[in-house]
Design an enzyme around this catalytic site. Structure first.
Site, PDB file in Angstrom:
ATOM      1  N   SER A   3      27.973  14.479  11.967  1.00 39.80           N
ATOM      2  CA  SER A   3      27.980  14.017  10.586  1.00 39.80           C
ATOM      3  C   SER A   3      26.759  13.114  10.315  1.00 39.80           C
ATOM      4  CB  SER A   3      29.266  13.243  10.337  1.00 39.80           C
ATOM      5  OG  SER A   3      29.250  12.763   9.037  1.00 39.80           O
ATOM      6  N   GLY A   4      26.049  13.431   9.265  1.00 41.29           N
ATOM      7  CA  GLY A   4      24.885  12.625   8.899  1.00 41.29           C
ATOM      8  C   GLY A   4      23.598  13.082   9.577  1.00 41.29           C
ATOM      9  N   THR A  10      23.523  19.479   5.629  1.00 48.11           N
ATOM     10  CA  THR A  10      23.562  19.892   4.229  1.00 48.11           C
ATOM     11  C   THR A  10      22.143  19.925   3.647  1.00 48.11           C
ATOM     12  OG1 THR A  10      25.712  18.874   4.101  1.00 48.11           O
ATOM     13  CG2 THR A  10      24.659  19.393   2.021  1.00 48.11           C
ATOM     14  N   ASN A  22      27.865   8.831   6.891  1.00 43.90           N
ATOM     15  CA  ASN A  22      26.979   9.519   5.954  1.00 43.90           C
ATOM     16  C   ASN A  22      27.436   9.231   4.530  1.00 43.90           C
ATOM     17  OD1 ASN A  22      25.427  11.294   4.532  1.00 43.90           O
ATOM     18  ND2 ASN A  22      26.102  13.146   5.605  1.00 43.90           N
ATOM     19  N   SER A  34      28.711  12.732   2.954  1.00 40.24           N
ATOM     20  CA  SER A  34      29.256  13.563   4.035  1.00 40.24           C
ATOM     21  C   SER A  34      30.049  14.734   3.457  1.00 40.24           C
ATOM     22  CB  SER A  34      30.148  12.688   4.906  1.00 40.24           C
ATOM     23  OG  SER A  34      30.650  13.451   5.954  1.00 40.24           O
ATOM     24  N   SER A  35      29.758  15.922   3.986  1.00 40.54           N
ATOM     25  CA  SER A  35      30.518  17.102   3.536  1.00 40.54           C
ATOM     26  C   SER A  35      31.882  17.022   4.190  1.00 40.54           C
ATOM     27  CB  SER A  35      29.825  18.384   3.988  1.00 40.54           C
ATOM     28  OG  SER A  35      28.454  18.288   3.730  1.00 40.54           O
ATOM     29  N   GLY A  86      30.169  18.509  11.268  1.00 42.35           N
ATOM     30  CA  GLY A  86      29.723  18.393  12.663  1.00 42.35           C
ATOM     31  C   GLY A  86      30.826  17.884  13.559  1.00 42.35           C
ATOM     32  N   GLU A 129      33.032  15.635  15.569  1.00 44.01           N
ATOM     33  CA  GLU A 129      33.391  14.256  15.217  1.00 44.01           C
ATOM     34  C   GLU A 129      34.164  13.588  16.332  1.00 44.01           C
ATOM     35  OE1 GLU A 129      35.398  14.306  11.473  1.00 44.01           O
ATOM     36  OE2 GLU A 129      33.529  14.484  10.345  1.00 44.01           O
TER      37      GLU A 129
END
Ligand code: ATP
Ligand code: MG
Length: 1108
Positions: free
Chosen positions: A107-108, A112, A157, A160-161, A387, A389
């Site tokens: 994540s981050g 994206t 993030n 974050s998605s 991603g 985690e």
């Protein structure tokens, strides 16, 4: 000429990790760090792109960059995400291979962003046109919509998605985009009702409250204040660098571009508002008579507003929050809900409402961006999934997310190896088996149909009886205990019994990316994803088109007693479909790495990156790639790059490229085990080999540069030399010419001097000779002349003598002859013959004289003085007489032409001449002036009418005269009239008669001898007119006046002739005095005029200018 560049040029660190030497985790990390520090955020592992998140915008995504990477080979330029996107797009367009771009990372890490960069690159390089552009725009604008509803700020993030996204972009045969299909995976819906500390709910809630107009908010019954909503976390409502209001506008705009209708947007916003309202519904316990607790809604206002928004009946919903109806085999059993259950039901409804809304949005977007036509399309899939985690507290969501990442890792390993293998087969290279960690075993632990964790969770959920998270963990402990990647405190595996890092309510899985501890709490519920039927039915009853669609299972006519599939099994199925989908496509990998945990630029945290490169399996990736051959390159670029290393291939190899490379390798004596020849590429086993080639190339390039420099310098010097030489020749030529010219001139002048001396000497010599010769000749001539003279004189004397003699002879002979003739003819002549001859001769002479005179007669003008000369002296008298006669005759002829008047004039003139000629100096000037008589014309002038009538006789002369004042000698103008009888003096201005003197009273007129016009009219003493005295007058026409006066005297028989007295001194009688008027000659004064001055009583002096 196109400049051929390569990945190997200007490398910072190593652009392709496969070439890293030595290969170790440290060197890998060091290389990444080195490149990251130099803003090189992309690095390759073969065809895989590693992307480091720079956390700041870099100038590497400009349109110029797009152009730079467009249609270039993957390894041609330095690593870039555009190179991968270009490679994928071109293989799709030109080789008809469907592509997928797998973007992974935690994540981050920038997944994206990477997916958007890929999409924007493809949009920039693919075709253009109105329709195509619309499709592109819709595809790109789907991102902000999905991000608003599916992204949230997390601690990792800010954007974050919270869902997985796979988007298939479809292209036609030309490579123009036609549309797309988006698949979404497992939205993290728990976030709707609860957010971890420091995180936010989905962006859309904040965007709506910040960005919507007051009017919209009023319609949605919302308040702008975040703190009024239980579902919104407040501690991080405002995020740095995130403008929710502006983003709301962007989202609304994007929805419009994608094709949402206005009422659809309104419905969506109503649902979002309803979720917020739902969170505000609170329950309180109420004891029932049977002793059980029942929940009641505390404040029904929010419920009311929510029901108004959704168009549901408040009572229906209220009941649904208080009771739960279970249907089993045609039986309906209703149980009351306690407060906890009511909250559970509320949150379940909120989560379902939101996640179904999200799925609907994806479906709606798909409807808009769906490709038209049924022909087969080329597809490029872009996978941007959450991603891996690892949180402190990992739950069902993390388990699912990490399972997905395991699957992706597996497909990565599989496809990478497969691709490698395929390439070797394609190229005819012997395949050597590669050892690597295969995470299939972990996937199996999770997804195995019989004893996989998901299968067991489902089993627990479906099992009748009391089912709790603990019973599920027990099950795992018994079934998975032996699995090498499963760890649990209570498992049969005794080695974890004392592991205190493993709490009792947790299990741990050794993922490929590391160990993750999962807390089982909530696993069963989340897997069940239970929404009480009462609630779904209440929703279905709503008078809101969108809500109805979202809860189809609430339709009472279609009651399905079968349990819906669990969340886990749904996810497993969709991941399975995704994996199958991906396997049919050509994979392209982007591995995103997060450099630090602070979302800060320029910070590279070694431990964090090391961790990521471990779990992403990047080292293994490199090893796998290097296990066979570390580097491969098509023959042509290889030959082009290294041809300078061998004389045979440098500078040009004319044969096929492969042969060239073979010659090159043989020449370089590269050991055979270091490389292999494929069909189109050469495979280099060891990076060391490649670097040694590179080093040699570098060396060679230096040598070549030196050579080029040498040749260039030589050429330059030679050119300079030739130029100098040429110039020197020119200068020398000019100088020589100049020197020669000078020398020549010297020689010439010397020659001239010598020549002149010589010539002078010669000339003098010649002159001397000539002089001598001349002297001789002169002497001769003189002698000859003298001699000839002598001879001539002698001859002359002789001739003279002879002539004299002859003359004497002739005279004697003539006399003799005469004598003889006279003697002979004497008898024939008379005695007067001599006289006759004489007369004849005279006559002849006279005839000749007169004829000559006739032809030379002078003109008829009386003044012509010419007369021919006399020819003979004896005609002297005749000649002058003839002249006189001729003159008289021509005068007569001349006079004969005159008229009477002219005659009178001439007579007057003649008389004037007789009076004045040679007597008065004025006369000469009067000769040429005709006597006009009347100079005043009194008869014509009306002024003188009186005067005219006073004068009876014919006026013979009228003139303006000056009457001299006897006192001062000054003149006064008077009109002077002369008639036959009198002289009249009148005033010039008035014409009044001043004096009238009868002519008989005039005794004489006195004038001077000079050129003045003064005249005195002297009166007879005793006459009547003499009383006043004489008149002294002055006139320009003096001669005419006097002449006319004189003529009257001559012509009048009755009068005496007037005397004309011409003298320079005369007396004038003025009254009693006699004054002497004296004329003297003086210097011209006052413009050459005559002046008269009274000298004394007796003398009046008139000064007349001297006539020249
Ligand atoms: N190439 C890039 N250039 C500049 N900034 C970037 C780039 N990639 C990522 N970022 C920054 O990092 C942030 C996080 O990136 P992104 O949202 O793409 O991460 P992610 O991998 O999708 O995370 P998640 O898994 O949480 O969705 C972005 O909001 C952006 O600020
Ligand atoms: Mg993301």
């Amino acid at each position: 000429m196109e400049v051929k560049t390569s990945l190997l040029d200007n490398m910072i660190g190593v652009g392709d990790m496969v070439l890293l030497e030595p290969l170790s985790e440290d060197s890998f990390l060091e290389n990444l760090k080195n490149r990251f520090d130099h803003n090189e955020i992309y690095t390759y592992i073969g065809s895989v792109v590693i992307s480091m998140n720079p956390y700041r915008s870099l100038p590497i995504y400009t349109p110029d960059k797009v152009e730079e990477y467009r249609n270039r080979n993957f390894y041609e330029l330095s690593p870039h995400i555009y190179a991968l996107a270009d490679e994928a797009y071109r293989s799709l367009r030109d080789q008809d291979k469907d592509q997928c771009i797998l973007i992974t990372g935690e994540s981050g890490a920038g997944k994206t962003e990477a997916s958007k960069l890929v999409m924007s690159y493809v949009a920039a390089v693919c075709g253009r046109g109105q329709e195509v552009n619309k499709v592109k725009e819709q595809l790109l604008q789907s991102n902000p919509v999905l991000e608003a509803f599916g992204n949230a700020k997390t601690v990792r993030n800010d954007n974050s998605s919270r869902f997985g996204k796979y988007m298939d972009i479809e292209f036609d045969f030309k490579g123009d985009p036609l549309g797309g299909v988006i698949s979404n995976y497992l939205l993290e819906k728990s976030r709707v009702v609860k957010q971890p500390r420091g995180e936010r709910n989905f962006h859309v809630f904040y965007q709506l409250l910040s960005g919507a107009s007051d009017d919209t908010l009023k319609k949605l019954k919302l308040d702008r204040d975040f703190s009024k909503y239980n579902y919104l976390s407040l501690d991080s409502a405002a995020v740095n660098g995130l403008d929710d209001a502006a983003n709301f506008r962007t989202v609304r705009n994007a929805m419009q571009i994608v094709g949402f209708m206005e009422d659809e947007v309104q419905s969506v916003l109503e649902l979002v508002a309803a979720v917020l309202k739902l969170g505000n519904i609170e329950f309180k316990p109420e004891s029932r008579c049977n002793g059980s607790d029942e929940s009641r809604i505390k404040d029904k206002n929010d419920l009311k507003e929510m029901c108004e928004l959704l168009g549901t009946e408040q009572s229906v919903l209220e009941r649904a929050f208080s009771y739960r109806t279970v249907e089993a085999k045609m039986e309906k059993v209703s149980t009351t809900l306690n407060v906890a259950q009511a909250y559970y039901a509320r949150d379940a409804l909120a989560k379902n409402l939101y996640s179904r809304l999200f799925s609907w949005l994806v479906t709606r977007i798909n409807e808009s961006i769906k490709a038209q036509g049924k022909t087969r399309h080329k597809v490029m899939g872009v996978l941007d999934i959450y991603g891996f985690e690892i949180f402190e507290d990992n739950s069902f969501e993390q388990f699912i997310i990490n399972y997905c990442n395991e699957k992706l890792q597996q497909i990565f390993i599989e496809l990478t190896l497969r691709e490698e293998q395929e390439e070797y087969i394609r190229e005819g290279i012997e395949w050597t088996n590669i050892e690597y960690f295969n995470n299939a075993v972990i996937c199996d632990l999770i997804e195995n149909n019989q004893n996989g964790i998901l299968a067991m969770l489902d089993e627990e959920c479906l099992r009748p009886g009391t089912v709790t998270d603990e019973t599920f963990l027990d099950k795992l402990n018994t079934i998975c205990a032996e699995h090498q990647h499963f760890e649990s405190r209570l498992s049969k595996n005794s080695k974890f019994l004392t592991d205190h890092s493993l709490p009792h309510n947790c299990f741990r899985i050794q993922h490929y990316a590391g160990k993750v501890l999962y807390r089982v709490e909530g696993f069963v519920d989340k897997n069940n994803d239970l929404l009480y039927r009462d609630l779904s039915q209440a929703m279905f009853k709503a008078n809101h088109s969108l809500i109805k669609q979202l809860f189809p299972e609430g339709n009472p006519t279609k009651v399905n007693l079968k349990r819906p599939p669990t969340a886990g099994s749904q996810f497993r199925a969709s991941v399975g479909t995704l994996m199958r989908n991906l396997q049919t496509k050509n994979p392209n990998y982007i591995r995103c790495i997060k450099p630090n945990d602070k979302k800060a630029s320029h910070i590279f945290t070694d431990s964090l990156v090391r961790h990521q490169l471990r779990y992403l399996g990047l080292m293994e990736n490199v090893r796998v790639r290097r296990a066979g051959y570390a580097f491969r390159q098509p023959y042509e670029p290889c030959l082009e790059r290294y041809k300078m290393l061998c004389k045979k291939t440098w500078p040009h190899w004319r044969g096929p490229a492969r042969e060239g490379v073979e010659v090159l390798m043989a020449d370089l004596q590269v050991p055979a085990e270091e490389f292999s020849y494929g069909r189109s590429k050469i495979f280099i086993r060891n990076p060391r080999m490649l670097f040694s080639l590179e080093e040699r190339r570098r060396q060679c390039l230096q040598d070549l540069a030196t050579l080029i420099q040498k040749i260039y310098r030589g050429w330059k010097c030679r050119r300079q030399f030739l130029l100098l030489k040429k110039s020197q020749i020119v200068v020398a030529a000019w100088y020589r010419r100049y020197a020669q010219q000078k020398k020549y001139q010297q020689i010439k002048s010397a020659t001239t001097v010598v020549q002149s001396y010589t010539r002078g000497w010669q000339a003098r010599k010649l002159l001397r000779e000539l002089k001598h010769q001349k002297k001789c000749e002169e002497a001769v001539t003189t002698i000859a002349a003298f001699w000839h003279g002598t001879q001539a004189r002698r001859e002359l004397r002789k001739l003279k003598e002879e002539a004299r003699r002859k003359h004497a002879v002739a005279v004697i002979w003539a006399y003799w002859q005469g004598l003889k003739v006279r003697r002979e003819y004497r008898k024939f002549f008379r005695a007067n013959a001599g006289k006759k001859i004489y007369d004849f001769t005279i006559q002849r002479i006279m005839q000749k004289y007169f004829l000559g005179l006739k032809s030379s007669m002078p003109s008829m003008s009386p003044v012509d003085k010419n007369w021919p000369a006399r020819p003979y002296r004896f005609l002297d008298g005749v000649h002058s007489e003839l002249r006189r006669i001729f003159h008289l005759w021509r005068c007569k002829k001349y006079r004969g032409q005159f008229t009477e008047e002219k005659k009178a004039v001439y007579e007057e003139k003649l008389e004037a001449s007789e009076i004045f000629k040679d007597k008065k100096a004025l006369y000469a000037s009067s000769v040429s002036q005709p006597f006009k008589g009347d100079y005043v014309e009194i008869s014509k002038n009306p002024k003188y009418q009186k005067l005219n009538s006073a004068v009876v006789e014919k006026v013979l002369l009228a003139d303006v005269v000056n009457k001299i004042n006897r006192a001062n000698g000054k003149g006064t103008a008077r009109i002077f009239l002369l008639t036959k009888k009198s002289v009249v003096l009148a005033d010039q201005k008035t014409g009044q008669v001043k004096a009238s003197v009868p002519l008989p009273d005039l005794s004489s007129v006195s004038v001077s001898t000079q050129s003045d016009g003064f005249f005195a009219l002297r009166l007879k003493e005793g006459s009547a007119s003499a009383v006043k005295g004489d008149f002294l007058l002055s006139s320009e026409h003096l001669i005419e006046i006097i002449t006319k006066l004189h003529r009257i005297g001559t012509t009048a028989a009755d009068r005496d002739q007037i005397n004309i007295d011409i003298s320079d001194e005369f007396l004038v009688q003025f009254k009693q005095d006699k004054v002497c008027v004296k004329f003297i000659q003086g210097a011209p004064k006052n413009g050459n005029s005559v002046s008269c001055k009274r000298k004394n009583n007796r003398l009046l002096e008139v000064s007349v200018p001297t006539t020249a």
